[in-house]
Write an enzyme that holds these catalytic residues in place. Sequence first.
Site, PDB file in Angstrom:
ATOM      1  N   GLU A 166       0.846  -1.135   0.155  1.00 38.83           N
ATOM      2  CA  GLU A 166       0.023  -0.062   0.047  1.00 38.83           C
ATOM      3  C   GLU A 166       0.955   1.368   0.056  1.00 38.83           C
ATOM      4  OE1 GLU A 166      -3.175  -0.161   3.023  1.00 38.83           O
ATOM      5  OE2 GLU A 166      -3.962  -1.943   2.273  1.00 38.83           O
ATOM      6  N   GLU A 352      -5.609  -8.554   0.399  1.00 38.26           N
ATOM      7  CA  GLU A 352      -6.085  -8.013   1.800  1.00 38.26           C
ATOM      8  C   GLU A 352      -7.606  -7.900   1.556  1.00 38.26           C
ATOM      9  OE1 GLU A 352      -4.569  -5.123   4.332  1.00 38.26           O
ATOM     10  OE2 GLU A 352      -2.562  -5.675   4.100  1.00 38.26           O
TER      11      GLU A 352
HETATM   12  C1  FCB Z   1      -4.580  -2.065   5.388  1.00 32.84           C
HETATM   13  C2  FCB Z   1      -3.360  -2.315   5.862  1.00 32.84           C
HETATM   14  C3  FCB Z   1      -3.150  -3.617   6.808  1.00 32.84           C
HETATM   15  C4  FCB Z   1      -4.228  -3.447   7.864  1.00 32.84           C
HETATM   16  C5  FCB Z   1      -5.601  -3.310   7.346  1.00 32.84           C
HETATM   17  C6  FCB Z   1      -6.873  -3.154   8.038  1.00 32.84           C
HETATM   18  O1  FCB Z   1      -4.422  -0.706   5.069  1.00 32.84           O
HETATM   19  O2  FCB Z   1      -2.510  -2.702   4.887  1.00 32.84           O
HETATM   20  O3  FCB Z   1      -1.936  -3.507   7.832  1.00 32.84           O
HETATM   21  O4  FCB Z   1      -4.279  -2.477   9.062  1.00 32.84           O
HETATM   22  O5  FCB Z   1      -5.703  -1.883   6.425  1.00 32.84           O
END
Ligand code: FCB
Length: 445
Positions: A166, A352
């Site tokens: 990110e 994620e």
């Molecule tokens: C993302 C992050 C991860 C986590 C989630 C909820 O932005 O990459 O580390 O905190 O959010």
Amino acid sequence: MTTNAFPDGFLWGTATAAYQIEGAVDDDGRTPSIWDTFSHTPGATVRGDTGDIACDHYHRWRDDVDLLEDLGVNAYRFSIAWPRVVPELGGNVNPKGLDFYERIVDELLARAITPVVTLYHWDLPQYLQDLGGWANRDTAHRYGDYVAAVAERLGDRVPYWLTLNEPYCSAFVGHALGQHAPGMRDEATAVRAVHHLLLAHGIGAQRLREQAVAGHVGITCNLTAPYPASATAEDQAAARRLDLVENRMFLDPLFTGAYPPDAAAYFRDVTDFGFVRDGDLATIAAPLDFFGINYYEQHAVLADPDDPVRGWRRVPDPDPTIVGIGVHPEGLRTVLTRVARDYTSVPLVVTETGIALHDYVDPEGRVHDAERIAFYESHIRAARQAIDDGVPLVGFFPWSLLDDFEWSWGYGYRYGMHYVDYATQARIPKDSARWFATVTRANGL
Ligand code: FCB
């Protein structure tokens, strides 16, 4: 025809990050990262929470690998802490830092769980921040040296490498919004940081390839699905501007070798992009083997007439979760199909997605997180639809294996499939963990 099964060999995993779970911040030669400094700054995190202890994963990692086995996952995404591997300026590699990750990698491989390694999940060594951090171009080269050290030790074994997690959050949330380390509020620095992070990605990918690593090389971006709140030209333009900041500032350089055509005008008050040097964009856009996507947000966007240059406002979600964003599985499908259609044909991985809840243990010792199960069910369905649309999706990694240190929110918001009792460090599988184990074993819903 839609089927619920996923392609053979599909990677079902979960994701974590070093600073959020490891604790042991002084063990075996580790030095502070910007998140140690930031979380210890009064007012920076809710209740002053820090990652000092977190889930004590540094000492309990073997038990946590057992949890992965219970989940039936065939993959696990975790990150390596740069300040464990290169604790001091000057580049001396700390073998004990690498030992820790080598043990995890070998244990995963022994249990037929594919390690997916993130090389940078926001924990920049503080000694580099002291020299300017991501505002300083040299940080990208220091990152390359760190990556080469990791690759030398683990390059023969790790099947998937992610250079960065990110970059949007590192750059904008850390340097413009001040909500993440290093806690700056300066848009010009944020845009510089974007470039130096992307350059670090390019250099890191190069260093991995120079070491002839056996695995696939990629990067993870958090992408959003913004759309105009109305059909007016103003709202459409506003949505496009937000899309520039959240998505195209990363996708365009990575996959087309250029910043978006509208970037110069959008950022004209803060930067002339003078930090971009000849050859940088070619380094950034070198071909990837796969691309990771973190998906959390879809939002309607309204024009903000008071600010014609930036000029956007996110419409508050009518049904927000505790972190203020809505649940929009269709946005995941939108994001996946967009990337596959407009940017790249490499395999994609959802590295994620997840939902924060105020989970609690009931008197019988159970954690009933039906909302989380519904969240994942709808997002896995959306992922499956994207595959039907022709997207080469090869993996899905819920955030997260464990409740953890959620950055500036601290420990109050729980994302895990395992509840962590921070007083005892007990892990309790939530209902979602039991449910997800049925998904991984069936290779689909
Ligand atoms: C993302 C992050 C991860 C986590 C989630 C909820 O932005 O990459 O580390 O905190 O959010």
